[in-house]
Motif scaffolding. Structure first.
Motif, PDB file in Angstrom:
ATOM      1  N   ASP A 205       0.836  -1.206   0.000  1.00  8.92           N
ATOM      2  CA  ASP A 205       0.000   0.000   0.000  1.00  8.92           C
ATOM      3  C   ASP A 205       0.870   1.255   0.000  1.00  8.92           C
ATOM      4  O   ASP A 205       0.582   2.222  -0.727  1.00  8.92           O
ATOM      5  CB  ASP A 205      -0.919  -0.026   1.219  1.00  8.92           C
ATOM      6  CG  ASP A 205      -1.828   1.186   1.266  1.00  8.92           C
ATOM      7  OD1 ASP A 205      -2.735   1.295   0.414  1.00  8.92           O
ATOM      8  OD2 ASP A 205      -1.622   2.047   2.151  1.00  8.92           O
ATOM      9  N   ARG A 208       2.377   1.833  -3.470  1.00  9.67           N
ATOM     10  CA  ARG A 208       1.404   2.352  -4.438  1.00  9.67           C
ATOM     11  C   ARG A 208       1.102   3.829  -4.190  1.00  9.67           C
ATOM     12  O   ARG A 208       1.001   4.616  -5.137  1.00  9.67           O
ATOM     13  CB  ARG A 208       0.126   1.531  -4.356  1.00  9.67           C
ATOM     14  CG  ARG A 208       0.286   0.104  -4.890  1.00  9.67           C
ATOM     15  CD  ARG A 208      -0.974  -0.708  -4.698  1.00  9.67           C
ATOM     16  NE  ARG A 208      -0.827  -2.059  -5.238  1.00  9.67           N
ATOM     17  CZ  ARG A 208      -1.721  -3.022  -5.099  1.00  9.67           C
ATOM     18  NH1 ARG A 208      -2.843  -2.777  -4.433  1.00  9.67           N
ATOM     19  NH2 ARG A 208      -1.509  -4.208  -5.611  1.00  9.67           N
ATOM     20  N   ARG A 209       0.987   4.231  -2.942  1.00  8.39           N
ATOM     21  CA  ARG A 209       0.681   5.641  -2.650  1.00  8.39           C
ATOM     22  C   ARG A 209       1.854   6.544  -3.011  1.00  8.39           C
ATOM     23  O   ARG A 209       1.666   7.646  -3.540  1.00  8.39           O
ATOM     24  CB  ARG A 209       0.311   5.795  -1.176  1.00  8.39           C
ATOM     25  CG  ARG A 209      -1.003   5.101  -0.808  1.00  8.39           C
ATOM     26  CD  ARG A 209      -1.399   5.355   0.629  1.00  8.39           C
ATOM     27  NE  ARG A 209      -2.597   4.613   0.993  1.00  8.39           N
ATOM     28  CZ  ARG A 209      -3.840   5.020   0.750  1.00  8.39           C
ATOM     29  NH1 ARG A 209      -4.024   6.183   0.126  1.00  8.39           N
ATOM     30  NH2 ARG A 209      -4.873   4.292   1.106  1.00  8.39           N
ATOM     31  N   THR A 211       4.048   5.875  -5.333  1.00  6.19           N
ATOM     32  CA  THR A 211       4.089   5.903  -6.795  1.00  6.19           C
ATOM     33  C   THR A 211       3.058   6.870  -7.358  1.00  6.19           C
ATOM     34  O   THR A 211       3.324   7.579  -8.341  1.00  6.19           O
ATOM     35  CB  THR A 211       3.845   4.487  -7.343  1.00  6.19           C
ATOM     36  OG1 THR A 211       4.817   3.590  -6.805  1.00  6.19           O
ATOM     37  CG2 THR A 211       3.934   4.465  -8.849  1.00  6.19           C
ATOM     38  N   ARG A 212       1.886   6.931  -6.740  1.00  7.31           N
ATOM     39  CA  ARG A 212       0.876   7.908  -7.186  1.00  7.31           C
ATOM     40  C   ARG A 212       1.369   9.336  -7.011  1.00  7.31           C
ATOM     41  O   ARG A 212       1.147  10.194  -7.875  1.00  7.31           O
ATOM     42  CB  ARG A 212      -0.414   7.698  -6.408  1.00  7.31           C
ATOM     43  CG  ARG A 212      -1.144   6.396  -6.747  1.00  7.31           C
ATOM     44  CD  ARG A 212      -2.284   6.148  -5.785  1.00  7.31           C
ATOM     45  NE  ARG A 212      -2.919   4.856  -6.041  1.00  7.31           N
ATOM     46  CZ  ARG A 212      -3.809   4.297  -5.240  1.00  7.31           C
ATOM     47  NH1 ARG A 212      -4.197   4.928  -4.134  1.00  7.31           N
ATOM     48  NH2 ARG A 212      -4.331   3.116  -5.530  1.00  7.31           N
TER      49      ARG A 212
END
Length: 425
Positions: A205, A208-209, A211-212
Motif C-alpha cells: 500500500d 502504491r501511494r 508511486t501515485r
C-alpha cells in the motif's frame, strides 16, 4: 449320501486307517504352518528392508500403480478370451504380455534416469504400451461406463509412474524438467489478485501511494513545461496535493526517512527518463583497445553522457589536475570482471551510507585505473538513489558533484567544493 455321512461310515468301517490318515494330515498341516510362517517372515523382512529408505508417497504410488495395472490385466484377460479365443494354459500365459512389457519398460526407464538423468525411449514406450492396453481393454467393454473405466485404469498407472519419476528426477538433479509458463500463481499475479514478492500489505500500500505521488508530480511538471492552460495545471496540482495528503496520512512519509528516500528515488527516475535514450553504456564483451605508444591495454573511453539539469555540472573536478596515470598492467577478463564487481559493491555500500564516492576513491579502494573508475562512476551516479543524494546535497548545502559528501544534513562539518573543511572549522 451326504459327505458327512460318508466320512462317518468310513471312520466306523476303517478305524485304523482313519487314525493313520489323521496323523499324516496333522503332520502335513504342521509343516505347512511352519513353511508359511517362514515365508511370511522372509517376505515381511524383505518388504521392511525395501521400504526402509523410501518415502511414504513412493510406496503409495507403487501400490496404487500395481492396483491399476491389475485392473488393466483383468481387462486383457477378458479380451484374450472373448476376442482372441484363448483358453486354458494358453490364455494364462499370453493375456498379460502388454502389462509385462509396460513393467519392463518402466524398470528400464528408472535405471536410465539414475544413470543418464533421463527416461529416454523407455519412458515413451511406457506411455505407448499403456495407451495400447487401455484401448484393447475398452474394446471388450459391455457398456460406456465400463469402457471409460477400462481406459482410465492404465492411464492412472502411467500417471502415477510419471509422477514418481519426476520426484526421483528432482531428487537426483535438484531441479525439475520444465517450468510451466501458465500456473495458478502466475495467473493470479497477472490479474492483480496476488503479489509476486514477499512484501506485506502495508508495504504494498505504501509503495502504491508513493508511486501515485511521483506520477502526479511528473504530470504536473510536464503540463507546466508544456505551457498548458491554468485550468489543467491547477487540476494537476490538486491531484498532486491530494496524493501527497494521502501518502502522508497512510505511509508516515513525514517522519519515515526510508519512505522519503523511496519517493525521491521514484521522482528522480521519472524526471530523467529521457536521459536513457542518450546513454552509451560500455559493452562488457567488447575487447580492450591497446593504448597508443604503450604496452598496456585500457578500455575505450566512454561516450559523452548527457548532463543533468543541476548536479552533473562538474564531475570530479579535483581529479582533473592529477597527473596522468601510467598504463595499467594487462589483466585477464575474469580478473577485470572481479574488480568491476568489487567496485560496484564498494559503490553500493557507500550509497547506503548516503555518500557518493569519487572516482579516485573507487580506484584507490578497488585497485582499478582511474579512467575506468570515472567511466563507471559516470554511469552509476545516474541511478535513482545516487541521483537523489546528489540533488539533496545541492539543494541543502549548495554542493556540486565533486566527490564524497553527506547528502542529508548531519551534525558534522559540511565540506566545501574541493573536499576540504571551511575556514574557521
Amino acid at each position: 449320501m451326504p459327505p458327512i455321512d460318508q466320512i462317518t461310515t468310513f471312520v466306523s468301517d476303517h478305524p485304523i486307517e482313519t487314525v493313520i490318515i489323521s496323523v499324516f494330515a496333522l503332520i502335513l498341516l504342521t509343516l505347512a504352518f511352519f513353511a508359511l510362517r517362514a515365508v511370511f517372515r522372509v517376505a515381511s523382512r524383505n518388504l521392511r528392508g525395501w521400504a526402509a529408505g523410501r518415502p511414504a508417497e513412493d510406496i503409495l504410488t507403487i501400490i496404487a500403480a500395481s492396483i491399476a495395472t491389475g485392473v488393466s490385466a483383468q481387462g486383457m484377460w477378458r479380451f484374450s478370451g472373448d476376442v482372441l479365443g484363448f483358453d486354458g494354459p494358453l490364455r494364462l500365459l499370453l493375456f498379460a504380455f502388454i502389462e509385462v512389457a509396460v513393467i519392463t519398460s518402466a524398470v528400464r526407464a528408472r535405471r536410465n534416469m539414475r544413470e543418464n538423468f533421463s527416461a529416454g525411449i523407455d519412458g515413451i514406450a511406457v506411455w505407448a504400451l499403456t495407451c495400447l492396453s487401455a484401448v484393447l481393454s475398452s474394446m471388450d467393454a459391455r457398456s460406456v461406463a465400463e469402457a471409460v473405466f477400462r481406459l482410465a485404469a492404465p492411464l492412472v498407472a502411467a500417471w502415477l509412474w510419471e509422477r514418481g519419476m519426476a520426484i526421483e528426477r528432482h531428487r537426483i538433479t535438484g531441479r525439475s524438467r520444465i517450468n510451466w509458463r501458465i500456473t495458478p500463481e502466475r495467473m493470479l499475479v497477472r490479474i492483480g489478485l496476488a503479489e509476486a514478492g514477499d512484501r506485506t500489505t502495508s508495504e504494498v500500500d505504501a509503495h502504491r501511494r508513493l508511486t501515485r505521488v511521483a506520477l502526479a508530480a511528473k504530470r504536473a511538471r510536464a503540463l507546466r513545461e508544456a505551457g498548458a492552460s491554468d485550468r489543467k495545471i491547477r487540476k494537476a496540482l490538486a491531484e498532486l496535493d491530494k496524493a501527497m495528503d494521502r501518502a502522508v496520512e497512510h505511509t508516515g512519509l513525514a517522519v519515515d526517512e526510508k519512505r522519503q528516500e523511496a519517493l525521491l528515488s521514484q521522482i528522480g527516475a521519472l524526471y530523467n527518463t529521457s536521459a536513457l535514450i542518450d546513454l552509451s553504456p560500455p559493452v562488457p564483451w567488447a575487447p580492450e583497445q591497446p593504448q597508443a605508444g604503450g604496452g598496456g591495454a585500457v578500455a575505450a573511453p566512454p561516450a559523452a553522457l548527457p548532463g543533468s539539469r543541476v548536479t552533473y555540472l562538474v564531475d570530479d573536478e579535483d581529479d582533473e589536475h592529477r597527473p596522468a596515470d601510467p598504463a595499467p598492467p594487462v589483466v585477464d577478463t575474469a580478473e577485470r570482471a572481479a574488480r568491476i564487481r568489487a567496485a560496484r559493491q564498494y559503490w553500493d555500500r557507500q550509497i547506503e551510507r548516503r555518500y557518493v564516492p569519487r572516482a579516485a576513491d573507487i580506484a584507490q579502494e578497488v585497485g582499478i585505473p582511474l579512467a575506468t573508475a570515472k567511466k563507471y562512476r559516470a554511469l552509476w551516479k545516474l541511478e535513482p538513489q545516487a541521483h537523489a543524494l546528489l540533488e539533496a546535497a545541492y539543494r541543502e548545502h549548495g554542493i556540486i558533484d565533486t566527490g564524497t559528501f553527506p547528502a542529508i544534513e548531519v551534525p558534522e562539518p559540511v565540506l566545501t567544493v574541493n573536499g576540504s573543511a571551511p575556514n574557521g572549522n
